[in-house]
Design an enzyme around this catalytic site. Structure first.
Site, PDB file in Angstrom:
ATOM      1  N   CYS A 190       0.851  -1.190   0.000  1.00  0.00           N
ATOM      2  CA  CYS A 190       0.000   0.000   0.000  1.00  0.00           C
ATOM      3  C   CYS A 190       0.891   1.245   0.000  1.00  0.00           C
ATOM      4  O   CYS A 190       1.788   1.353   0.825  1.00  0.00           O
ATOM      5  CB  CYS A 190      -0.907  -0.004   1.228  1.00  0.00           C
TER       6      CYS A 190
ATOM      7  N   CYS B 190      -4.779   4.947  -4.222  1.00  0.00           N
ATOM      8  CA  CYS B 190      -5.327   3.734  -3.608  1.00  0.00           C
ATOM      9  C   CYS B 190      -5.318   2.586  -4.620  1.00  0.00           C
ATOM     10  O   CYS B 190      -5.622   2.777  -5.799  1.00  0.00           O
ATOM     11  CB  CYS B 190      -6.757   4.021  -3.158  1.00  0.00           C
TER      12      CYS B 190
ATOM     13  N   GLN C 112     -23.747  -3.243  -5.639  1.00  0.00           N
ATOM     14  CA  GLN C 112     -22.454  -3.876  -5.365  1.00  0.00           C
ATOM     15  C   GLN C 112     -21.335  -2.995  -5.918  1.00  0.00           C
ATOM     16  O   GLN C 112     -21.515  -2.355  -6.950  1.00  0.00           O
ATOM     17  CB  GLN C 112     -22.408  -5.255  -6.034  1.00  0.00           C
TER      18      GLN C 112
ATOM     19  N   TYR D 164     -34.729  -7.588   0.516  1.00  0.00           N
ATOM     20  CA  TYR D 164     -33.580  -6.674   0.582  1.00  0.00           C
ATOM     21  C   TYR D 164     -33.074  -6.443  -0.848  1.00  0.00           C
ATOM     22  O   TYR D 164     -31.912  -6.654  -1.154  1.00  0.00           O
ATOM     23  CB  TYR D 164     -32.453  -7.236   1.459  1.00  0.00           C
TER      24      TYR D 164
ATOM     25  N   GLU E 196     -37.887  -3.761  -0.211  1.00  0.00           N
ATOM     26  CA  GLU E 196     -36.724  -2.926   0.098  1.00  0.00           C
ATOM     27  C   GLU E 196     -37.183  -1.747   0.952  1.00  0.00           C
ATOM     28  O   GLU E 196     -38.241  -1.177   0.719  1.00  0.00           O
ATOM     29  CB  GLU E 196     -36.095  -2.449  -1.223  1.00  0.00           C
TER      30      GLU E 196
ATOM     31  N   ASP F 247     -30.879 -10.990   0.524  1.00  0.00           N
ATOM     32  CA  ASP F 247     -29.545 -10.399   0.412  1.00  0.00           C
ATOM     33  C   ASP F 247     -29.433  -9.275   1.445  1.00  0.00           C
ATOM     34  O   ASP F 247     -29.370  -8.101   1.093  1.00  0.00           O
ATOM     35  CB  ASP F 247     -29.374  -9.863  -1.022  1.00  0.00           C
TER      36      ASP F 247
ATOM     37  N   CYS G 220     -23.076 -10.927   2.768  1.00  0.00           N
ATOM     38  CA  CYS G 220     -21.785 -10.243   2.729  1.00  0.00           C
ATOM     39  C   CYS G 220     -21.068 -10.390   4.066  1.00  0.00           C
ATOM     40  O   CYS G 220     -20.097  -9.695   4.335  1.00  0.00           O
ATOM     41  CB  CYS G 220     -21.970  -8.770   2.372  1.00  0.00           C
TER      42      CYS G 220
HETATM   43  N1  SAH Z   1     -29.982  -7.244  -3.491  1.00  0.00           N
HETATM   44  C1  SAH Z   1     -29.498  -5.913  -3.763  1.00  0.00           C
HETATM   45  C2  SAH Z   1     -29.177  -5.089  -2.512  1.00  0.00           C
HETATM   46  C3  SAH Z   1     -28.488  -5.782  -1.371  1.00  0.00           C
HETATM   47  S1  SAH Z   1     -27.843  -4.721  -0.094  1.00  0.00           S
HETATM   48  C4  SAH Z   1     -28.309  -5.972  -4.702  1.00  0.00           C
HETATM   49  O1  SAH Z   1     -27.796  -7.058  -4.992  1.00  0.00           O
HETATM   50  O2  SAH Z   1     -27.900  -4.915  -5.214  1.00  0.00           O
HETATM   51  C5  SAH Z   1     -29.033  -4.810   1.175  1.00  0.00           C
HETATM   52  C6  SAH Z   1     -30.260  -3.958   0.943  1.00  0.00           C
HETATM   53  O3  SAH Z   1     -31.130  -4.149   2.062  1.00  0.00           O
HETATM   54  C7  SAH Z   1     -30.012  -2.464   0.855  1.00  0.00           C
HETATM   55  O4  SAH Z   1     -30.581  -1.976  -0.331  1.00  0.00           O
HETATM   56  C8  SAH Z   1     -30.747  -1.882   2.086  1.00  0.00           C
HETATM   57  O5  SAH Z   1     -31.327  -0.613   1.829  1.00  0.00           O
HETATM   58  C9  SAH Z   1     -31.806  -2.929   2.329  1.00  0.00           C
HETATM   59  N2  SAH Z   1     -32.332  -3.030   3.689  1.00  0.00           N
HETATM   60  C10 SAH Z   1     -31.682  -2.830   4.870  1.00  0.00           C
HETATM   61  N3  SAH Z   1     -32.496  -3.089   5.901  1.00  0.00           N
HETATM   62  C11 SAH Z   1     -33.695  -3.479   5.388  1.00  0.00           C
HETATM   63  C12 SAH Z   1     -34.926  -3.907   5.968  1.00  0.00           C
HETATM   64  N4  SAH Z   1     -35.082  -3.961   7.298  1.00  0.00           N
HETATM   65  N5  SAH Z   1     -35.922  -4.247   5.150  1.00  0.00           N
HETATM   66  C13 SAH Z   1     -35.775  -4.193   3.799  1.00  0.00           C
HETATM   67  N6  SAH Z   1     -34.631  -3.800   3.195  1.00  0.00           N
HETATM   68  C14 SAH Z   1     -33.594  -3.450   3.979  1.00  0.00           C
END
Ligand code: SAH
Length: 380
Positions: free
Chosen positions: A5, A87, A211, A240, A261, A310, A337
């Protein structure tokens, strides 16, 4: 080959630069296997072709360095700002844009925000690049609602950073470690960018999740497609769902898609994304995922055949998992993740009658300790 780095790792972001890439993958797999405790043996980690300069999003905090306005990342475990213009994991586009926008801002007398005193204006800058579209968003986050000389400033950014397709002013007056506040307005451009993944185009507004490694995202979603094993006519629930990426990517394999979401801007983007890509069998609900599932389970109507979830790093809630199992989907595809909360939630799902048949790790974050996984579960 290993890397060093340029900042001696002071920002605390990449702890694995000094470790051979193949070794990073083996170590990540081994740590994941230990967390899963023999319940299922994870597959080999899907590697990145390009383990450097992959990040398509950059966050930097404003500060003064020798009297000159600049921005950088926080040093590990502190709020001291370290400039990292070279970076090794941020994309060249993000780095180049940051430096061009900073040069434009220096022509104005704007003070960085001081967290301790609560004084000053400029808090953060966020750059997001559509790696496959060339569109670039720059978001200036200020502590107060008024951005002096906003017009002249926008013109200076247009001139200095001509590749920026939209400049956004976001206001975050709260004492919080969250970067963005709730209020955003475009200083020029449409106020969002697009990214292209797996043949679909996704609109992204400030604050909507996407992502950060576009090349690996494509692989991640194709693994989700294979593991969710959708059948013709299936009802798919994408929990999510962010801007609808996974559900829309799978919409052609399913009878219907429902995305859930919490982030309002992301839900708006998801609905636009369905329309823009000509997808008619997807709908999106703005709600807490747990509450939505509990309502669906209580309604007694037809449940989803397949659930994809997710969640953020904290994983799903126990109530979410209870409601998911009560809906009795044929299979569940869990995109995670955070291997720790994944291991916890897989154990909970096992008790609820869902057995994990495979865990496929994908290296979305080379040079860092993070790991993304796709776990496939079937009803016992
Ligand atoms: N599946 C998507 C996003 C995943 S990230 C992709 O692949 O791009 C996780 C997501 O969960 C985020 O968009 C966040 O805003 C949402 N999130 C967080 N807490 C939540 C909840 N309690 N209920 C519904 N969504 C939520």
């Amino acid at each position: 080959m290993t890397y060093t780095c340029p900042y001696g790792g002071r920002c605390g972001g990449c702890s694995l630069l000094g470790v051979e890439y193949s070794r990073q993958l083996e170590d990540k797999r081994r740590a994941l296997a230990a967390l899963l405790g023999g319940a299922v043996e994870p597959e080999a980690v899907v590697p990145a072709e390009n383990p450097l300069h992959y990040r398509s999003r950059l966050n930097a905090a404003f500060t003064l360095a020798r009297g000159r306005l600049t921005a950088g990342t926080y040093a590990a475990h502190s709020h001291r700002v370290v400039e990292t213009p070279d970076c090794l994991i941020e994309s060249e586009d993000c780095l180049e844009t940051l430096s061009a926008v900073l040069a434009a801002l220096r022509g104005f007398r704007l003070r960085p925000y001081d967290e301790d005193r609560g004084t000053g204006l400029l808090r953060h800058i966020q750059i997001r690049c559509g790696a496959n579209t060339g569109e670039i968003m720059a978001v200036l986050v200020t502590a107060q609602g008024v951005l002096p000389a906003a017009k002249a400033l926008a013109a200076a950014v247009r001139k200095n950073a001509p590749r920026v397709t939209t400049l956004i002013h976001n206001v975050n007056p709260r004492r919080t470690s969250m970067v963005l506040g709730g209020e955003s307005r475009a200083l020029f451009g449409p106020g969002y960018i697009h990214e292209r993944i797996g043949g679909l185009t996704f609109r992204l507004s400030p604050g909507a999740f996407m992502q950060v490694n576009p090349e690996q995202t494509e692989k991640l979603y194709s693994i989700v497609r294979a593991r969710s094993a959708l059948r013709e006519g299936d009802a798919l629930l994408d929990a999510y769902c962010g801007v609808g990426t996974i559900g829309l990517y799978l919409a052609g394999d399913a009878g219907s898609v429902t995305g859930v979401e919490l982030n309002r801007a992301a839900v708006r983007d998801a609905r636009e994304n369905a329309r823009d890509n000509g997808i008619a069998n997807a709908r999106f609900v703005c709600a807490d995922a747990t509450e939505h599932l509990e309502r669906a389970a209580a309604s007694g109507g037809r449940g989803p055949d397949v659930i994809v979830l997710d969640p953020p790093r904290s994983g799903a809630t126990q109530r979410f998992l209870n409601a998911a199992a009560a809906l009795r989907p044929r299979s569940i595809c869990y995109v995670s993740c955070n291997p720790e909360t994944l291991a916890r939630d897989l154990a909970a799902l096992r008790r609820l009658g869902y057995k994990c048949s495979s865990v496929t790790p994908v290296d979305m974050f080379p040079m860092t300790e993070h790991l993304e996984c796709v776990a496939a579960l079937e009803r016992i």
